[in-house]
Every structure is written in C-alpha cells, then in structure tokens.
Design a protein around this motif. Structure first.
Motif, PDB file in Angstrom:
ATOM      1  N   GLY A 136       0.817  -1.212   0.000  1.00  0.00           N
ATOM      2  CA  GLY A 136       0.000   0.000   0.000  1.00  0.00           C
ATOM      3  C   GLY A 136       0.843   1.251   0.000  1.00  0.00           C
ATOM      4  O   GLY A 136       2.077   1.207  -0.049  1.00  0.00           O
ATOM      5  N   ARG A 137       0.149   2.368   0.045  1.00  0.00           N
ATOM      6  CA  ARG A 137       0.818   3.656   0.135  1.00  0.00           C
ATOM      7  C   ARG A 137       1.006   4.039   1.596  1.00  0.00           C
ATOM      8  O   ARG A 137       0.316   3.536   2.486  1.00  0.00           O
ATOM      9  CB  ARG A 137       0.025   4.718  -0.614  1.00  0.00           C
ATOM     10  CG  ARG A 137       0.031   4.526  -2.121  1.00  0.00           C
ATOM     11  CD  ARG A 137      -0.725   5.651  -2.822  1.00  0.00           C
ATOM     12  NE  ARG A 137      -0.550   5.591  -4.264  1.00  0.00           N
ATOM     13  CZ  ARG A 137      -1.286   4.856  -5.077  1.00  0.00           C
ATOM     14  NH1 ARG A 137      -2.261   4.103  -4.573  1.00  0.00           N
ATOM     15  NH2 ARG A 137      -1.079   4.847  -6.372  1.00  0.00           N
ATOM     16  N   VAL A 138       1.927   4.970   1.825  1.00  0.00           N
ATOM     17  CA  VAL A 138       2.251   5.431   3.170  1.00  0.00           C
ATOM     18  C   VAL A 138       2.200   6.957   3.188  1.00  0.00           C
ATOM     19  O   VAL A 138       2.714   7.599   2.262  1.00  0.00           O
ATOM     20  CB  VAL A 138       3.661   4.955   3.608  1.00  0.00           C
ATOM     21  CG1 VAL A 138       4.019   5.502   4.988  1.00  0.00           C
ATOM     22  CG2 VAL A 138       3.734   3.428   3.586  1.00  0.00           C
ATOM     23  N   VAL A 139       1.577   7.513   4.209  1.00  0.00           N
ATOM     24  CA  VAL A 139       1.649   8.959   4.448  1.00  0.00           C
ATOM     25  C   VAL A 139       2.616   9.175   5.596  1.00  0.00           C
ATOM     26  O   VAL A 139       2.394   8.688   6.703  1.00  0.00           O
ATOM     27  CB  VAL A 139       0.270   9.552   4.773  1.00  0.00           C
ATOM     28  CG1 VAL A 139       0.408  11.028   5.160  1.00  0.00           C
ATOM     29  CG2 VAL A 139      -0.674   9.413   3.586  1.00  0.00           C
ATOM     30  N   TYR A 140       3.704   9.890   5.312  1.00  0.00           N
ATOM     31  CA  TYR A 140       4.761  10.137   6.299  1.00  0.00           C
ATOM     32  C   TYR A 140       4.813  11.641   6.562  1.00  0.00           C
ATOM     33  O   TYR A 140       5.253  12.410   5.717  1.00  0.00           O
ATOM     34  CB  TYR A 140       6.101   9.638   5.745  1.00  0.00           C
ATOM     35  CG  TYR A 140       7.196   9.466   6.778  1.00  0.00           C
ATOM     36  CD1 TYR A 140       7.732  10.573   7.449  1.00  0.00           C
ATOM     37  CD2 TYR A 140       7.719   8.212   7.072  1.00  0.00           C
ATOM     38  CE1 TYR A 140       8.733  10.411   8.390  1.00  0.00           C
ATOM     39  CE2 TYR A 140       8.730   8.042   8.008  1.00  0.00           C
ATOM     40  CZ  TYR A 140       9.234   9.140   8.662  1.00  0.00           C
ATOM     41  OH  TYR A 140      10.233   8.977   9.586  1.00  0.00           O
ATOM     42  N   ILE A 141       4.328  12.050   7.740  1.00  0.00           N
ATOM     43  CA  ILE A 141       4.326  13.462   8.116  1.00  0.00           C
ATOM     44  C   ILE A 141       5.629  13.745   8.854  1.00  0.00           C
ATOM     45  O   ILE A 141       5.821  13.314   9.993  1.00  0.00           O
ATOM     46  CB  ILE A 141       3.099  13.812   8.972  1.00  0.00           C
ATOM     47  CG1 ILE A 141       1.820  13.484   8.188  1.00  0.00           C
ATOM     48  CG2 ILE A 141       3.119  15.284   9.367  1.00  0.00           C
ATOM     49  CD1 ILE A 141       0.543  13.778   8.934  1.00  0.00           C
ATOM     50  N   ASP A 142       6.508  14.472   8.193  1.00  0.00           N
ATOM     51  CA  ASP A 142       7.881  14.706   8.664  1.00  0.00           C
ATOM     52  C   ASP A 142       7.990  16.135   9.197  1.00  0.00           C
ATOM     53  O   ASP A 142       8.198  17.078   8.438  1.00  0.00           O
ATOM     54  CB  ASP A 142       8.842  14.477   7.497  1.00  0.00           C
ATOM     55  CG  ASP A 142      10.296  14.739   7.858  1.00  0.00           C
ATOM     56  OD1 ASP A 142      10.634  14.617   9.051  1.00  0.00           O
ATOM     57  OD2 ASP A 142      11.073  15.062   6.943  1.00  0.00           O
ATOM     58  N   ALA A 174       9.626   3.982  -3.336  1.00  0.00           N
ATOM     59  CA  ALA A 174       9.725   5.400  -2.967  1.00  0.00           C
ATOM     60  C   ALA A 174       8.516   6.185  -3.469  1.00  0.00           C
ATOM     61  O   ALA A 174       8.051   7.121  -2.811  1.00  0.00           O
ATOM     62  CB  ALA A 174      11.018   5.998  -3.528  1.00  0.00           C
ATOM     63  N   GLY A 175       7.977   5.794  -4.628  1.00  0.00           N
ATOM     64  CA  GLY A 175       6.826   6.482  -5.185  1.00  0.00           C
ATOM     65  C   GLY A 175       5.550   6.233  -4.418  1.00  0.00           C
ATOM     66  O   GLY A 175       4.573   6.972  -4.584  1.00  0.00           O
ATOM     67  N   ARG A 176       5.527   5.215  -3.579  1.00  0.00           N
ATOM     68  CA  ARG A 176       4.342   4.914  -2.779  1.00  0.00           C
ATOM     69  C   ARG A 176       4.309   5.675  -1.460  1.00  0.00           C
ATOM     70  O   ARG A 176       3.323   5.580  -0.725  1.00  0.00           O
ATOM     71  CB  ARG A 176       4.296   3.410  -2.476  1.00  0.00           C
ATOM     72  CG  ARG A 176       3.919   2.552  -3.663  1.00  0.00           C
ATOM     73  CD  ARG A 176       3.857   1.097  -3.260  1.00  0.00           C
ATOM     74  NE  ARG A 176       3.229   0.292  -4.310  1.00  0.00           N
ATOM     75  CZ  ARG A 176       2.977  -1.004  -4.189  1.00  0.00           C
ATOM     76  NH1 ARG A 176       3.306  -1.630  -3.076  1.00  0.00           N
ATOM     77  NH2 ARG A 176       2.409  -1.660  -5.179  1.00  0.00           N
ATOM     78  N   ILE A 177       5.367   6.388  -1.131  1.00  0.00           N
ATOM     79  CA  ILE A 177       5.445   7.065   0.169  1.00  0.00           C
ATOM     80  C   ILE A 177       5.302   8.565  -0.031  1.00  0.00           C
ATOM     81  O   ILE A 177       6.158   9.210  -0.641  1.00  0.00           O
ATOM     82  CB  ILE A 177       6.772   6.720   0.871  1.00  0.00           C
ATOM     83  CG1 ILE A 177       6.854   5.208   1.100  1.00  0.00           C
ATOM     84  CG2 ILE A 177       6.894   7.469   2.198  1.00  0.00           C
ATOM     85  CD1 ILE A 177       8.180   4.726   1.623  1.00  0.00           C
ATOM     86  N   LEU A 178       4.207   9.115   0.481  1.00  0.00           N
ATOM     87  CA  LEU A 178       3.918  10.540   0.390  1.00  0.00           C
ATOM     88  C   LEU A 178       4.445  11.227   1.637  1.00  0.00           C
ATOM     89  O   LEU A 178       4.017  10.921   2.751  1.00  0.00           O
ATOM     90  CB  LEU A 178       2.406  10.768   0.259  1.00  0.00           C
ATOM     91  CG  LEU A 178       1.924  12.218   0.336  1.00  0.00           C
ATOM     92  CD1 LEU A 178       2.462  13.028  -0.840  1.00  0.00           C
ATOM     93  CD2 LEU A 178       0.400  12.272   0.375  1.00  0.00           C
ATOM     94  N   VAL A 179       5.382  12.158   1.451  1.00  0.00           N
ATOM     95  CA  VAL A 179       5.990  12.870   2.575  1.00  0.00           C
ATOM     96  C   VAL A 179       5.399  14.274   2.664  1.00  0.00           C
ATOM     97  O   VAL A 179       5.378  15.012   1.676  1.00  0.00           O
ATOM     98  CB  VAL A 179       7.520  12.954   2.419  1.00  0.00           C
ATOM     99  CG1 VAL A 179       8.146  13.689   3.596  1.00  0.00           C
ATOM    100  CG2 VAL A 179       8.118  11.549   2.298  1.00  0.00           C
ATOM    101  N   MET A 180       4.914  14.625   3.844  1.00  0.00           N
ATOM    102  CA  MET A 180       4.356  15.949   4.096  1.00  0.00           C
ATOM    103  C   MET A 180       5.166  16.612   5.194  1.00  0.00           C
ATOM    104  O   MET A 180       5.562  15.963   6.162  1.00  0.00           O
ATOM    105  CB  MET A 180       2.889  15.845   4.499  1.00  0.00           C
ATOM    106  CG  MET A 180       2.034  15.073   3.498  1.00  0.00           C
ATOM    107  SD  MET A 180       0.355  14.732   4.077  1.00  0.00           S
ATOM    108  CE  MET A 180      -0.308  16.396   4.109  1.00  0.00           C
ATOM    109  N   ARG A 181       5.398  17.930   5.072  1.00  0.00           N
ATOM    110  CA  ARG A 181       6.228  18.645   6.048  1.00  0.00           C
ATOM    111  C   ARG A 181       5.522  19.900   6.552  1.00  0.00           C
ATOM    112  O   ARG A 181       5.832  21.013   6.133  1.00  0.00           O
ATOM    113  CB  ARG A 181       7.579  18.999   5.418  1.00  0.00           C
ATOM    114  CG  ARG A 181       8.479  17.770   5.277  1.00  0.00           C
ATOM    115  CD  ARG A 181       9.839  18.095   4.754  1.00  0.00           C
ATOM    116  NE  ARG A 181      10.729  16.949   4.868  1.00  0.00           N
ATOM    117  CZ  ARG A 181      11.615  16.580   3.960  1.00  0.00           C
ATOM    118  NH1 ARG A 181      11.718  17.253   2.834  1.00  0.00           N
ATOM    119  NH2 ARG A 181      12.389  15.538   4.164  1.00  0.00           N
ATOM    120  N   PRO A 182       4.543  19.740   7.446  1.00  0.00           N
ATOM    121  CA  PRO A 182       3.874  20.907   8.016  1.00  0.00           C
ATOM    122  C   PRO A 182       4.827  21.709   8.895  1.00  0.00           C
ATOM    123  O   PRO A 182       5.718  21.142   9.537  1.00  0.00           O
ATOM    124  CB  PRO A 182       2.743  20.299   8.847  1.00  0.00           C
ATOM    125  CG  PRO A 182       3.213  18.919   9.179  1.00  0.00           C
ATOM    126  CD  PRO A 182       4.029  18.474   8.003  1.00  0.00           C
TER     127      PRO A 182
END
Length: 364
Positions: A136-142, A174-182
């Motif tokens: 699956g995909r991953v949401v990684y809030i960094d 790597a394309g399955r992992i969405l990185v967000m940086r609030p």
C-alpha cells in the motif's frame, strides 16, 4: 468510535437529514449533549431526541464479543491485523507487530533510533504482500525534516537484497510514500482534515507522524495555559479516528522532556550543554515522555527507545498484548536489529522511566 461520522451510520433518512442540517456530524456531537439541549438543537420533542441518541449509540458502539470468540478470531487470522516489524522478539511481544486501527507511540531521546524505526515501517508497508508487506501507500508526516529517501532505500537494499535487485522496484517503493512537512500545528491539523479522503481512496496502509512534540513545543511557547491543550486534543482525536475508521496502523513519535523540580519542563533538544556532564546526568535522570497524561492514555501501544551504559533498548512500556519487556538493539545499515529476541522483564518504576544512562539491565 466517538468520531464515527453520522453519514456512515445508515440512520433513518429523516433523522440523518435532521442531524446533518444541525451540523451534528459525529457520534460524539450527538451523544455529548444532554437530552434537553439536544431537543433545543434539533428543535424537536423528547421522542425525537431520544430516538437520535438510541440510533447513534447502536451504530457507534461495536458489538459485544466473548473472550473465547476473540481468541478464536486471533487464531483464525494467525496474527493478522498487524504490520510486522521483522524484529522477531518485538513482533511476538506485540502479538504479530504494530496493530492496525490503533495509535502506537514511539518515544525516546533524540538520536536514539526512532526515525530509523519509522523508515523501516514505511518500507515494509509499501512492499508487495508476497514479500511480507502491506502493498500500500504510506503517508509520512515529517515535522523535523528527518525523512531520508536515500536512507530508506539503503535499509531496503540491505534488508531485502533479493527484492531490491529487481529493476525499478526501489523507485516504485519510494513512489508509494507521500511525505508531508507541516511547519506548524495549525498546518498539521489542516493537512489531517484534507487527508481523510486520501486515506480512504488511495489504498494508504500506514500513517506516520514524526514527530508531534516538535510541533507542540513551538505552539506551547506562544500559547497561554488555557489554550495550549486544545489543538493537541483535536489532533489526537483525529488521529485516533483515522486509525479506527481506516483500519490502518498510525505510528507517532514523541520526544522526551525533563521533570525536575528546579528545571521545570524541557524537551531533550532544549538542554543547555554549557554545564557539561553534570547537567547531562541531571537531565537524563528525569526523562519522561512529552505531550502529557491525556496523550499517554489515548495511545494503545507505547514503545520506549532508551539506552543504558552504552546499550540501546526497545521497551514495550504499554501494550494490551504484553507485559513490560525490553529488547537490546543496534542501528546498522539494514536498520534496527535486535541483539536478542529474548525479552528482559521490566518492573517497578522502570516501566515508566526513560533513561539515557544508568545501570545496565543486561547484567541482571
């Protein structure tokens, strides 16, 4: 299931329309109101208010199960409903790995290995199922800019060399992992609000927040004591609802702070080092998890990363599946590796303590 949306309860149409019109969107919105106040909000009589409470309660409350039924279900699933960490001793203690539908906290001093652990989890969730992943995909809030694609790929190449030799697989992972940086707690909560549809529609199998304490420490400096907990309460409630409704593991890292009478509260990265080793020893002897009691009660699993006299440990400090137990580990090119799958029992005050120095419990 307090945050279960009214729209997903399949209520009688007239009641669903009435609640939506009054902006009562979740079970908590309805059930937290006294009958008299609910009558006023709905502009209806007592029978309608009681019918609303009855229907919402029935929809939101999970059905009762016997202990025997739960045991039989676990045997039938064979450890399903969990994301295996591939750390055998830890997985066994947790009943198969990081639980889905629950909030898991990873807490420890800076540099101890929390982000390394999260990078490995992100990789495992993205791997195809026939390799032991969740596909699956991953949401990684960094929140601290610690995420490293290069390091994650290195962990994959060292941990699963036979898999990552396949052309294009590293790029696919790597394309399955969405990185967000609030950059603030407000930005973080806005991201969570926008994320709910993404989680449901795009096969997201893991949500990681690394870390909450970095956001809240800045907010706490600016906020008054009366306001300071509100944004954190909302974020905590929303994270729990995401875990419950999406049935995915939610992993949140947390920092540590001191709790000494003369120093007040400090995060580990705020220690003044000018006093030398004496200051460090005094600080390390008073380490506790940040974010407070309300946060500690809300999480289902707490994994403490700590060190004793040159050895690092993963301690299962809170889990419905296991007593408190610790596993020695090292950080290698392949990620975190346990030195022993035999857990060391943890008792007394050591269950809640977080230490960077002190007696080596391996010597017992």
């Amino acid at each position: 299931m307090a945050n279960m949306p009214i729209s997903e309860m399949h209520l009688p149409p007239h009641l669903a329309h009435l609640l939506a019109a009054r902006r009562l969107d979740t079970a908590k919105d309805v059930l937290s109101l006294p009958e008299v106040e609910l009558m006023s909000v709905l502009d209806s009589g007592l029978p309608t208010a009681r019918a609303a409470v009855a229907h919402v309660s029935e929809a939101a409350c999970p059905p009762c199960q016997t202990a025997l039924a739960l045991l039989e279900e676990r045997v039938r699933l064979g450890g399903g409903g969990r994301l295996a960490t591939t750390l055998c001793g830890l997985d066994e203690a947790l009943g198969g790995g990081i639980p889905m539908g629950k909030l898991t906290e990873v807490v420890g001093p800076s540099g101890i290995g929390k982000t390394q652990f999260c990078l490995k989890l992100a990789l495992l969730a993205a791997l195809p199922e026939y390799y032991g992943g969740l596909d699956g995909r991953v949401v990684y809030i960094d929140t601290e800019s610690k995420f490293s694609s290069r390091r994650m790929i290195e962990i994959g190449q060292k941990s699963f060399p036979q898999i990552f030799r396949q052309e294009g697989l590293a790029q696919k992972m790597a394309g399955r992992i969405l990185v967000m940086r609030p950059t603030s707690l407000a930005d973080f909560t806005k991201s969570l609000e926008q994320m709910k549809v993404t989680l449901l529609q795009h096969e997201v199998k893991l949500l990681i927040v690394d870390s909450m304490a970095a956001l809240t420490s800045l907010e706490n400096e600016k906020a008054t004591s009366g306001f300071r907990q509100h944004p954190l309460r909302w974020a905590l409630s929303f994270l729990k609802s995401i875990a419950e409704l999406s049935r995915i593991p939610v992993v949140v890292t947390n920092q540590v702070r001191s709790q000494s009478n003369d120093d007040g509260y400090h995060f580990s990265f705020e220690v003044d080092r000018k006093d030398g080793n004496n200051c460090a020893e005094r600080f390390d002897s008073h380490l506790i998890a940040a974010l407070g009691i309300q946060w500690a009660h809300a999480i289902t699993v707490r994994l403490v990363f700590e060190s004793h006299s040159g050895h690092r440990f993963i301690k299962v400090a809170k889990s419905p599946m296991s007593p408190a137990v610790a596993f020695p580990f090292v950080v290698e090119s392949s990620g975190i590796t346990l030195l022993s799958d035999e857990g060391i029992d943890v008792t007394g005050s050591e269950i809640t303590s977080i230490r960077c120095q002190g007696q080596n419990i391996l010597a017992r």
